[in-house]
Scaffold this active site. Structure first.
Site, PDB file in Angstrom:
ATOM      1  N   ARG A   1     -39.512  20.317   7.017  1.00 26.70           N
ATOM      2  CA  ARG A   1     -39.604  19.743   8.058  1.00 26.70           C
ATOM      3  C   ARG A   1     -40.245  17.773   7.548  1.00 26.70           C
ATOM      4  O   ARG A   1     -40.564  17.216   8.537  1.00 26.70           O
ATOM      5  CB  ARG A   1     -40.717  20.864   8.991  1.00 26.70           C
TER       6      ARG A   1
ATOM      7  N   GLU B   1     -35.602  19.149   4.085  1.00 32.39           N
ATOM      8  CA  GLU B   1     -34.652  20.662   4.850  1.00 32.39           C
ATOM      9  C   GLU B   1     -35.635  20.352   7.192  1.00 32.39           C
ATOM     10  O   GLU B   1     -36.162  19.185   6.869  1.00 32.39           O
ATOM     11  CB  GLU B   1     -36.283  21.565   4.903  1.00 32.39           C
TER      12      GLU B   1
ATOM     13  N   HIS C   1     -38.887  22.561  15.402  1.00 28.99           N
ATOM     14  CA  HIS C   1     -38.871  23.800  15.185  1.00 28.99           C
ATOM     15  C   HIS C   1     -38.588  24.924  15.820  1.00 28.99           C
ATOM     16  O   HIS C   1     -37.946  26.030  15.653  1.00 28.99           O
ATOM     17  CB  HIS C   1     -39.935  23.617  14.228  1.00 28.99           C
TER      18      HIS C   1
ATOM     19  N   LYS D   1     -31.340  26.465  14.439  1.00 38.77           N
ATOM     20  CA  LYS D   1     -32.822  28.025  15.128  1.00 38.77           C
ATOM     21  C   LYS D   1     -32.344  28.313  16.922  1.00 38.77           C
ATOM     22  O   LYS D   1     -32.701  28.440  17.333  1.00 38.77           O
ATOM     23  CB  LYS D   1     -33.691  26.883  15.911  1.00 38.77           C
TER      24      LYS D   1
ATOM     25  N   ASP E   1     -43.756  22.048   1.557  1.00 44.71           N
ATOM     26  CA  ASP E   1     -44.389  21.173   2.825  1.00 44.71           C
ATOM     27  C   ASP E   1     -44.907  19.889   1.501  1.00 44.71           C
ATOM     28  O   ASP E   1     -44.513  18.591   2.398  1.00 44.71           O
ATOM     29  CB  ASP E   1     -45.494  21.452   3.224  1.00 44.71           C
TER      30      ASP E   1
HETATM   31  O1  G3P Z   1     -36.101  26.434   4.877  1.00 44.98           O
HETATM   32  C1  G3P Z   1     -36.763  27.835   5.250  1.00 44.98           C
HETATM   33  C2  G3P Z   1     -38.050  27.912   6.262  1.00 44.98           C
HETATM   34  O2  G3P Z   1     -37.495  26.568   7.144  1.00 44.98           O
HETATM   35  C3  G3P Z   1     -37.686  29.065   7.198  1.00 44.98           C
HETATM   36  O3  G3P Z   1     -38.891  29.157   8.113  1.00 44.98           O
HETATM   37  O4  G3P Z   1     -40.196  29.300   9.980  1.00 44.98           O
HETATM   38  O5  G3P Z   1     -40.525  27.665   8.498  1.00 44.98           O
HETATM   39  O6  G3P Z   1     -38.696  27.752   9.768  1.00 44.98           O
HETATM   40  P1  G3P Z   1     -39.141  28.272   9.316  1.00 44.98           P
HETATM   41 CA    CA Z   2     -36.822  25.792   8.725  1.00 46.61          CA
END
Ligand code: G3P
Ligand code: CA
Length: 238
Positions: free
Chosen positions: A8, A34, A49, A108, A226
């Site tokens: 993120r 990501e 997210h 998502k 992170d």
């Molecule tokens: O890329 C892996 C991770 O981002 C998946 O979980 O919930 O952080 O989107 P989340």
């Molecule tokens: Ca993710």
């Protein structure tokens, strides 16, 4: 050499999934970012997210119920001082013209299917000529298989919450070139064997020194973290 992918963006220091978090990751020396995508009511691909805007912005409700114009008015930096909008994927791609970072797009589309999302994401990747710098991932494995069918030139990687038996066989069967497992579910020998079978392994979300160092020692393809600054430090100490 293990790549460092900022989850993120540089999300321990900046509001997640914002342009500042992505620029922060670049400045920190990450190899890539990501990010998570959802669709607005008028079909714009936005980087956020949750299905709802409540946790990360000053707004309320589902992303799918906002038009792009409406959602851009929200503040995605609600704990910070300066207002920041939710980025569009197009905005991120414009910025990617200025660097060589890779980008892991997580679709998502597990809760809401977001009809047409795969086509839209692929069209945009092709428009910007980013096919070689993108990895499409999702917990919705039907969706990434569909992406492969639409665009076999773009790398796909299924996300896993649980350990699975011989993940290299599974990923080959769905034509994915990588897997993105939860880091605590994948033992060393499965990482090694998966990579020996030509499948990239990019565990998420790896934040503790101990876990980062384990993956660097194994020469794992990438870590999704992170905190790219901490990851770089651990990589040097490997
Ligand atoms: O890329 C892996 C991770 O981002 C998946 O979980 O919930 O952080 O989107 P989340
Ligand atoms: Ca993710």
């Amino acid at each position: 050499m293990t790549q460092i992918i900022a989850h993120r963006g540089y999300s321990t220091s900046f509001a997640e999934n914002t342009m500042n978090a992505f620029i922060g990751a670049e400045n920190a020396g990450a190899d890539g970012i990501e990010l998570d995508v959802q669709l607005t009511s008028d079909g714009e691909i936005v980087v956020i997210h949750d299905e709802k805007v409540d946790r990360t912005t000053n707004g309320h409700g589902f992303v799918k119920d906002f038009s792009y114009k409406e959602i851009r008015k929200l503040n995605a930096n609600k704990k910070g001082i300066k207002k920041e909008p939710i980025p569009s994927l197009e905005e991120v791609f414009e910025w990617m013209k200025t660097n060589q970072l890779i980008c892991n797009i997580e679709m998502k589309n597990g809760l809401f299917p977001y009809e047409g999302m795969e086509e839209k994401v692929i069209k945009l990747i092709r428009k910007f000529g980013l096919q070689n710098r993108i990895i499409i991932s999702s917990f919705n494995h039907y969706s990434i298989v569909y992406c492969y069918r639409l665009a076999p030139e773009i790398e796909t990687a299924p996300l896993f919450l649980e350990a699975i038996y011989m993940p290299w066989i599974y990923s080959q069967s769905i034509r994915a070139k990588g897997i993105h497992p939860k880091h605590s579910t994948i033992p060393d020998h499965i990482i090694t064997t998966t990579m020996e079978n030509g499948i990239a392994v990019r565990p998420y979300t790896v934040n503790r020194d101990l876990d980062l160092k384990r993956l660097f020692k194994l020469n794992c393809t990438a870590v999704i973290t992170d905190n790219p600054v901490k990851a770089l430090k651990c990589k040097k100490q490997k």
